[in-house]
Structure formats: structure tokens, C-alpha cells
Design an enzyme around this catalytic site. Structure first.
Site, PDB file in Angstrom:
ATOM      1  CG  ASN A  37      -1.671  -4.736  -1.398  1.00  0.00           C
ATOM      2  OD1 ASN A  37      -2.755  -4.165  -1.373  1.00  0.00           O
ATOM      3  ND2 ASN A  37      -0.790  -4.605  -0.433  1.00  0.00           N
ATOM      4  CD  GLU A  79       1.569  -2.290  -8.892  1.00  0.00           C
ATOM      5  OE1 GLU A  79       1.328  -3.186  -8.043  1.00  0.00           O
ATOM      6  OE2 GLU A  79       2.307  -1.314  -8.664  1.00  0.00           O
ATOM      7  CB  CYS A 132       2.179  -6.196  -6.576  1.00  0.00           C
ATOM      8  SG  CYS A 132       3.823  -6.398  -5.878  1.00  0.00           S
ATOM      9  CB  CYS A 147       4.791  -4.681 -10.712  1.00  0.00           C
ATOM     10  SG  CYS A 147       3.864  -5.631  -9.489  1.00  0.00           S
ATOM     11  CD  GLU A 150       0.635  -7.618   2.768  1.00  0.00           C
ATOM     12  OE1 GLU A 150       0.367  -7.925   3.956  1.00  0.00           O
ATOM     13  OE2 GLU A 150       1.251  -6.585   2.441  1.00  0.00           O
ATOM     14  CB  CYS A 204       7.813  -3.626  -6.871  1.00  0.00           C
ATOM     15  SG  CYS A 204       7.098  -5.178  -7.494  1.00  0.00           S
TER      16      CYS A 204
HETATM   17 ZN   LIG Z   1       4.822  -5.110  -7.519  1.00  0.00          ZN
END
Ligand SMILES: [Zn+2]
Length: 159
Positions: A62, A75, A73, A114, A64, A111
């Protein structure tokens, strides 16, 4: 009226010893990818590693941003790397793990956004992708098809 139901099936493993050698190595690679996470705001580090059908390995973490929605993210970072390095090639298996500030002994799942990206990646490469999910310790969840996490997914055919 016709009630419909969805059932999600996954394997629950108690330890990495129950994984194949290749899957255990992939999970270890995902664990290593945590070290590449840029997560100064959430301090929630996520690492992912994929084994392409050719056997090539790809990692993601990830990333940010001070403008929070600009973050991405692990993924989707990984999917972008995979699609760039190996255009059109399916992912055989994707391992995802994490380390927060507390304990990490329960698997996390991708999430919602994703799940959508994983669904389209599978559709466009024509092969379901396995998921291996684990924290630093604890049980392992294995899904044979990432699509199981997003029933009735919206896709290219809906446009
Ligand atoms: Zn995600």
C-alpha cells in the site's frame, strides 16, 4: 418471488505447513513486501505477492498520500505492476498479508474497490485467481476464485 442465495467457500488452514512449498514462498514474499509499504498515516502496512501463470513473481504494497484518497491499496498496486510487466498474463495466485500497530493474527480480505479491480483483472485475463490471506500469525484463508468475494460484480459486459 424466487429467493436466491450466495454461498462462499474457502479453505481454512491452521499453519503455513499446510500450504504447498510454492504457496508458502508466495506468502513469505507478501510478508516481505510489507517492508515496501508507505503508510505513515494509517500505520497499517499491507503486502501482496502474486505468482503469474508463467511462474514470475510480482509484489505490491500500500502507498498512502497526504491527500488520503490518492493512496492506493497493495492489491491494486500489484495489479498495476503485473499488467505493466506481463500484459495480458493471468495471475495464478495472490497472497495478501498485513501488519498494523496491534496484533495481526486474523486474515484480512481485500477492500471493496480492490475486489472490483480483482474481478476485472480475472475477467480480462480469462482465469480465476486464487487468494491466500493471512496476518503475521494465525490461520490462513484460501479462496480458489477471487470472484467469490464479489458476487454479482459489475463488469465490462454491463456497459
Ligand atoms: Zn483495497
Amino acid at each position: 418471488m424466487h429467493p436466491k442465495e450466495f454461498h462462499t467457500r474457502f479453505l481454512l488452514l491452521d499453519s503455513p505447513e499446510e500450504l504447498s512449498g510454492a504457496d508458502a514462498a508466495l506468502l513469505a514474499s507478501a510478508r516481505q513486501a510489507i517492508g515496501m509499504s508507505y503508510s505513515p498515516y494509517s500505520r497499517f502496512k499491507v503486502g501482496a505477492a502474486a505468482r503469474m501463470v508463467s511462474g514470475a513473481l510480482v509484489q505490491g504494497s500500500n502507498q498512502e498520500n497526504a491527500s488520503y484518497p490518492a493512496g492506493i491499496c497493495a492489491e491494486r498496486t500489484l495489479l498495476s505492476v503485473a499488467a505493466t510487466l506481463y500484459p495480458g498474463e493471468p495471475i495464478d495466485t495472490l497472497a495478501i498479508t498485513y501488519q498494523g500497530e496491534g496484533s495481526s493474527d486474523v486474515p484480512i480480505t481485500p477492500c471493496g474497490i480492490c475486489r472490483q479491480s480483482l474481478s476485472e483483472f480475472q475477467a480480462r485475463t480469462g482465469k480465476p485467481m486464487r487468494l491466500i490471506l493471512r496476518g503475521a500469525t494465525g490461520p490462513i484463508w484460501v479462496f480458489e476464485d477471487a470472484g467469490a468475494l464479489l458476487p454479482l460484480a459489475f463488469g465490462a459486459g454491463d456497459l
